[in-house]
Design a protein around this motif. Structure first.
Motif, PDB file in Angstrom:
ATOM      1  N   PRO A  69      34.908  33.275  45.558  1.00 48.58           N
ATOM      2  CA  PRO A  69      35.279  34.451  44.610  1.00 48.58           C
ATOM      3  C   PRO A  69      34.944  35.837  44.868  1.00 48.58           C
ATOM      4  O   PRO A  69      35.680  36.514  44.290  1.00 48.58           O
ATOM      5  N   ILE A  70      34.232  36.270  45.685  1.00 45.47           N
ATOM      6  CA  ILE A  70      33.834  37.462  45.834  1.00 45.47           C
ATOM      7  C   ILE A  70      35.170  37.979  46.779  1.00 45.47           C
ATOM      8  O   ILE A  70      35.335  39.375  46.612  1.00 45.47           O
ATOM      9  N   ARG A  71      36.012  37.317  47.154  1.00 47.88           N
ATOM     10  CA  ARG A  71      37.168  37.894  47.901  1.00 47.88           C
ATOM     11  C   ARG A  71      38.520  37.861  46.907  1.00 47.88           C
ATOM     12  O   ARG A  71      39.308  38.283  47.511  1.00 47.88           O
ATOM     13  N   PHE A  72      38.295  37.444  45.957  1.00 53.14           N
ATOM     14  CA  PHE A  72      39.548  37.364  44.705  1.00 53.14           C
ATOM     15  C   PHE A  72      39.726  38.912  44.353  1.00 53.14           C
ATOM     16  O   PHE A  72      38.627  39.692  44.114  1.00 53.14           O
ATOM     17  N   LYS A  73      40.712  39.203  44.329  1.00 51.50           N
ATOM     18  CA  LYS A  73      41.280  40.313  43.568  1.00 51.50           C
ATOM     19  C   LYS A  73      41.821  39.892  42.347  1.00 51.50           C
ATOM     20  O   LYS A  73      41.758  40.683  41.304  1.00 51.50           O
ATOM     21  N   THR A  89      45.337  36.146  44.334  1.00 54.67           N
ATOM     22  CA  THR A  89      45.519  37.239  45.473  1.00 54.67           C
ATOM     23  C   THR A  89      44.252  37.965  45.737  1.00 54.67           C
ATOM     24  O   THR A  89      43.187  38.003  45.204  1.00 54.67           O
ATOM     25  N   LEU A  90      44.141  37.972  47.091  1.00 55.80           N
ATOM     26  CA  LEU A  90      42.772  38.258  47.773  1.00 55.80           C
ATOM     27  C   LEU A  90      42.630  39.811  48.140  1.00 55.80           C
ATOM     28  O   LEU A  90      43.740  40.417  47.643  1.00 55.80           O
ATOM     29  N   LYS A  91      41.539  40.309  48.112  1.00 53.46           N
ATOM     30  CA  LYS A  91      41.188  41.908  48.312  1.00 53.46           C
ATOM     31  C   LYS A  91      42.194  42.426  49.266  1.00 53.46           C
ATOM     32  O   LYS A  91      42.382  43.509  49.506  1.00 53.46           O
ATOM     33  N   ASN A  92      42.463  41.715  50.273  1.00 54.61           N
ATOM     34  CA  ASN A  92      43.430  42.190  51.595  1.00 54.61           C
ATOM     35  C   ASN A  92      44.834  41.975  51.327  1.00 54.61           C
ATOM     36  O   ASN A  92      45.755  42.164  52.171  1.00 54.61           O
ATOM     37  N   GLU A  93      45.369  41.946  49.781  1.00 53.43           N
ATOM     38  CA  GLU A  93      46.516  41.509  49.306  1.00 53.43           C
ATOM     39  C   GLU A  93      47.103  40.130  49.777  1.00 53.43           C
ATOM     40  O   GLU A  93      48.370  40.130  49.388  1.00 53.43           O
ATOM     41  N   MET A  94      46.495  39.456  50.215  1.00 52.57           N
ATOM     42  CA  MET A  94      47.318  38.138  50.880  1.00 52.57           C
ATOM     43  C   MET A  94      47.121  37.102  49.638  1.00 52.57           C
ATOM     44  O   MET A  94      46.243  37.059  48.861  1.00 52.57           O
TER      45      MET A  94
END
Length: 95
Positions: free
Chosen positions: A44-48, A67-72
């Protein structure tokens, strides 16, 4: 133009609209968003952002898009245990 030709053209137009789903609907929501889903754990730390799309007339399954923090964007399987836990935690926080 003869009346038969006009009726024939109208009939062809009606058939085309029926075949293409009335072509008047928004094509972005006329099918499922997720073609392939992942069951692999994503921390979950990678979640945006998380989007939950309930089943509806265009897609007969619940879809969860993270949506991940890298917009993927990743479609995840809503039936996996870790996804259920994350959804429960988020639901509890919002209460």
């Amino acid at each position: 133009m003869k009346i038969q030709t006009a009726f024939l053209l109208m009939a062809v137009a009606v058939v085309c609209l029926a075949v293409h789903g009335l072509c008047l609907t928004n094509t972005k929501i006329s099918r499922c968003r997720c073609v392939k889903v992942s069951s692999q754990f994503i921390h979950p730390i990678r979640f945006k952002h998380i989007d939950i799309f309930p089943q509806g007339p265009y897609c007969r399954k619940v879809e969860i898009v993270i949506t991940l923090k890298n917009e993927m964007k990743v479609c995840v399987n809503p039936k996996t245990l870790w996804v259920k836990r994350v959804i429960n935690i988020l639901t509890e926080r919002n209460r």
